[in-house]
Write a protein that holds these residues in place. Structure first.
Motif, PDB file in Angstrom:
ATOM      1  N   THR A  73       0.953  -1.138   0.075  1.00 16.51           N
ATOM      2  CA  THR A  73       0.161   0.001  -0.057  1.00 16.51           C
ATOM      3  C   THR A  73       0.975   1.263  -0.038  1.00 16.51           C
ATOM      4  O   THR A  73       1.265   1.736   1.093  1.00 16.51           O
ATOM      5  N   SER A  74       1.382   1.688  -1.013  1.00 17.49           N
ATOM      6  CA  SER A  74       2.228   2.844  -1.359  1.00 17.49           C
ATOM      7  C   SER A  74       2.163   3.131  -2.739  1.00 17.49           C
ATOM      8  O   SER A  74       1.780   2.354  -3.689  1.00 17.49           O
TER       9      SER A  74
ATOM     10  N   VAL B 248       8.328   1.263  -2.711  1.00 14.03           N
ATOM     11  CA  VAL B 248       9.206  -0.022  -2.921  1.00 14.03           C
ATOM     12  C   VAL B 248      10.522   0.197  -3.539  1.00 14.03           C
ATOM     13  O   VAL B 248      11.298  -0.544  -3.401  1.00 14.03           O
ATOM     14  N   MET B 249      10.296   1.452  -4.465  1.00 11.32           N
ATOM     15  CA  MET B 249      11.851   1.872  -5.079  1.00 11.32           C
ATOM     16  C   MET B 249      12.648   1.961  -3.877  1.00 11.32           C
ATOM     17  O   MET B 249      14.022   1.757  -3.884  1.00 11.32           O
ATOM     18  N   GLU B 250      12.297   3.146  -3.051  1.00  7.38           N
ATOM     19  CA  GLU B 250      13.214   3.350  -1.943  1.00  7.38           C
ATOM     20  C   GLU B 250      13.501   2.231  -1.047  1.00  7.38           C
ATOM     21  O   GLU B 250      14.626   2.009  -0.482  1.00  7.38           O
TER      22      GLU B 250
ATOM     23  N   ALA C  91      -4.450   0.433 -14.663  1.00  3.04           N
ATOM     24  CA  ALA C  91      -5.699   1.110 -14.851  1.00  3.04           C
ATOM     25  C   ALA C  91      -6.335   1.066 -13.414  1.00  3.04           C
ATOM     26  O   ALA C  91      -7.538   0.865 -13.668  1.00  3.04           O
ATOM     27  N   LEU C  92      -5.626   0.898 -12.458  1.00  2.00           N
ATOM     28  CA  LEU C  92      -6.295   1.183 -11.061  1.00  2.00           C
ATOM     29  C   LEU C  92      -6.286   2.779 -10.334  1.00  2.00           C
ATOM     30  O   LEU C  92      -5.092   3.321 -11.026  1.00  2.00           O
ATOM     31  N   PRO C  93      -7.020   2.936  -9.563  1.00  2.61           N
ATOM     32  CA  PRO C  93      -6.351   4.267  -8.728  1.00  2.61           C
ATOM     33  C   PRO C  93      -5.140   4.171  -8.088  1.00  2.61           C
ATOM     34  O   PRO C  93      -4.722   3.072  -7.997  1.00  2.61           O
ATOM     35  N   PRO C  94      -4.338   5.341  -8.060  1.00  3.71           N
ATOM     36  CA  PRO C  94      -3.027   5.399  -7.277  1.00  3.71           C
ATOM     37  C   PRO C  94      -3.166   4.664  -5.724  1.00  3.71           C
ATOM     38  O   PRO C  94      -4.114   4.890  -5.178  1.00  3.71           O
ATOM     39  N   GLY C  95      -1.950   4.105  -5.528  1.00  7.18           N
ATOM     40  CA  GLY C  95      -2.011   3.912  -3.920  1.00  7.18           C
ATOM     41  C   GLY C  95      -1.645   2.122  -3.710  1.00  7.18           C
ATOM     42  O   GLY C  95      -1.354   1.844  -2.473  1.00  7.18           O
ATOM     43  N   LEU C  96      -1.427   1.482  -4.737  1.00  8.82           N
ATOM     44  CA  LEU C  96      -0.942   0.121  -4.442  1.00  8.82           C
ATOM     45  C   LEU C  96       0.049  -0.121  -5.512  1.00  8.82           C
ATOM     46  O   LEU C  96       0.169   0.289  -6.609  1.00  8.82           O
TER      47      LEU C  96
ATOM     48  N   PRO D  69       2.334  -7.326   5.376  1.00  7.79           N
ATOM     49  CA  PRO D  69       3.012  -6.928   6.663  1.00  7.79           C
ATOM     50  C   PRO D  69       2.265  -6.026   7.480  1.00  7.79           C
ATOM     51  O   PRO D  69       2.212  -5.989   8.629  1.00  7.79           O
ATOM     52  N   SER D  70       1.482  -5.066   6.850  1.00  6.41           N
ATOM     53  CA  SER D  70       0.802  -4.012   7.656  1.00  6.41           C
ATOM     54  C   SER D  70      -0.685  -3.999   6.891  1.00  6.41           C
ATOM     55  O   SER D  70      -0.730  -4.440   5.826  1.00  6.41           O
ATOM     56  N   THR D  71      -1.414  -3.091   7.599  1.00  3.65           N
ATOM     57  CA  THR D  71      -2.702  -3.145   6.979  1.00  3.65           C
ATOM     58  C   THR D  71      -2.797  -2.496   5.584  1.00  3.65           C
ATOM     59  O   THR D  71      -2.271  -1.538   5.246  1.00  3.65           O
ATOM     60  N   PRO D  72      -3.466  -3.421   4.556  1.00  7.14           N
ATOM     61  CA  PRO D  72      -3.378  -2.928   3.169  1.00  7.14           C
ATOM     62  C   PRO D  72      -4.463  -2.077   2.934  1.00  7.14           C
ATOM     63  O   PRO D  72      -5.585  -2.186   3.527  1.00  7.14           O
ATOM     64  N   SER D  73      -4.418  -1.703   1.680  1.00  7.19           N
ATOM     65  CA  SER D  73      -5.687  -0.942   1.101  1.00  7.19           C
ATOM     66  C   SER D  73      -6.600  -2.013   0.495  1.00  7.19           C
ATOM     67  O   SER D  73      -6.269  -2.451  -0.595  1.00  7.19           O
ATOM     68  N   ILE D  74      -7.399  -2.624   1.249  1.00  3.51           N
ATOM     69  CA  ILE D  74      -8.225  -3.499   0.777  1.00  3.51           C
ATOM     70  C   ILE D  74      -9.063  -3.471  -0.367  1.00  3.51           C
ATOM     71  O   ILE D  74      -9.095  -3.979  -1.319  1.00  3.51           O
ATOM     72  N   GLY D  75      -9.533  -2.145  -0.496  1.00  7.11           N
ATOM     73  CA  GLY D  75     -10.398  -1.763  -1.846  1.00  7.11           C
ATOM     74  C   GLY D  75      -9.491  -1.724  -2.891  1.00  7.11           C
ATOM     75  O   GLY D  75      -9.993  -2.188  -4.062  1.00  7.11           O
TER      76      GLY D  75
END
Length: 362
Positions: A59-60, A65-67, A191-196, A234-240
């Motif tokens: 969720t980023s 992930v690059m960093e 073609a999804l919204p940003p955030g994953l 590992p941590s809470t994901p953006s389930i949507g």
């Protein structure tokens, strides 16, 4: 507010089906429902990337992930292969992470070639390199298989590859390429919204990460592997987002990968043909053009037509479409048009009609 259809290089247009999936009722991220969701899409992601490794969900934005790859995999020195605004930025990111870093810089519009990388790696100074497959700022697609072939010669160097604007549109066979990290944010070719971000690591990358004491937590590759084995994050994901990804993977495999690849080739060629008809030239070096967006020269290269790009953008926007006016130091002297994601010949013809109308008014 009237919606303006996106033909910028990201975020791209998102379908109603995808948005609907994203609003699915919420579930617990540590419950069986989430485990079942992740377990369902895992083999599809593995097929998409032609890998036996587990594919991770972060969720980023992709930059997280690059960093993270820098923090997980660089202990000696990283070679940042730079050919545009986003690949150039990776040098700054590496240094901000406290890593020793060196640039392999080529002119914007040119690709990264294996021969130059080989010269750098032959010095023995590097234990990692970063590389952007499809440089969105310039519309250049560098030859990934050519670069990846160097991994056989430099087995101890971690090959970190950004495929943000190419994943799902061209074959990316992770295991066959032999690279160490492959990643993509979902707001472009998926073609999804940003955030994953979707990414995968080699066993060698996971082993290297396990030796790094300062790799952090949120983007700890070892944690991603450990939790993915349980179909969790590992941590809470953006389930949507993950419900939306499930829906999009249904679309991708219903269409078929080869058909999807061919569609992107076709729709990209439509924009190249449009540019040629109107007297424009392309910014990328010939034979290294992206297939997901077209970067059109507007004075950045000698020859070819030059127009008032902001005026062109406005005339197109007035008809309900948004194109990009160029990025970074080539803003205005180039402009960019995306065909990635769900675009078809029919939808691209609608855009081309608007572009033609705008050109008549310039």
């Amino acid at each position: 507010m009237t919606h303006v259809k996106l033909h910028i290089p990201g975020p791209v247009e998102v379908s109603e089906k995808t948005f609907k999936a994203m609003t699915s009722p919420m579930i617990g991220h540590r419950g069986q429902g989430f485990k079942d969701l992740y377990a369902k899409i895992q083999p599809q992601l593995q097929t998409l990337l032609a890998t036996r490794q587990l594919v991770y969900l972060s969720t980023s934005s992709a930059w997280g992930v690059m960093e993270g790859a820098i923090r997980n995999l660089v202990s000696k020195k990283v070679l940042n292969c730079m050919c545009g605004a986003f690949s150039d930025k990776w040098l700054d990111v590496s240094r901000r992470c406290g890593k020793e870093a060196e640039a392999l810089q080529v002119d914007w519009g040119s690709p990264i070639r294996a021969a130059e990388v080989d010269k750098k790696l032959a010095t023995g100074r590097f234990d990692a390199l970063t590389f952007i497959h499809n440089e969105t700022s310039t519309g250049v697609m560098s030859p990934l298989p050519e670069l990846a072939a160097l991994k056989k010669k430099y087995a101890d160097v971690m090959f970190i590859v950004d495929a943000v604007s190419s994943m799902t549109t061209v074959p990316l066979k992770f295991d066959e390429l032999g690279i160490d990290v492959l990643l993509a944010g979902t707001q472009k070719a998926f073609a999804l919204p940003p955030g994953l971000t979707v990414f995968v690591c080699s066993p060698a990358a996971l082993a290297k990460a396990g030796t790094m004491n300062d790799r952090g937590y949120y983007f700890d590759f070892v944690e991603f592997q450990k939790t993915a084995q349980q179909s969790m994050t590992p941590s809470t994901p953006s389930i949507g987002h993950i419900f939306a990804l499930e829906s999009k993977l249904e679309d991708i495999f219903a269409e078929g990968l080869e058909t999807r690849y061919a569609r992107h080739q076709k729709t990209n060629q439509m924009i190249r043909d449009w540019a040629a008809r109107h007297g424009f030239t392309l910014f990328p070096e010939k034979s290294f053009e992206s297939v997901t967006l077209t970067c059109i020269s507007n004075g950045a290269r000698p020859g070819g037509r030059v127009v008032d790009v902001p005026k062109l953008q406005k005339l197109v926007k007035d008809q309900g479409f948004l194109i990009d006016g160029g990025y970074g130091k080539i803003k205005g002297t180039t402009f960019r048009i995306s065909n990635m994601g769900d675009e078809t010949e029919a939808t691209m013809n609608q855009l081309i009609g608007a572009l033609d109308m705008a050109m008549k008014q310039l």
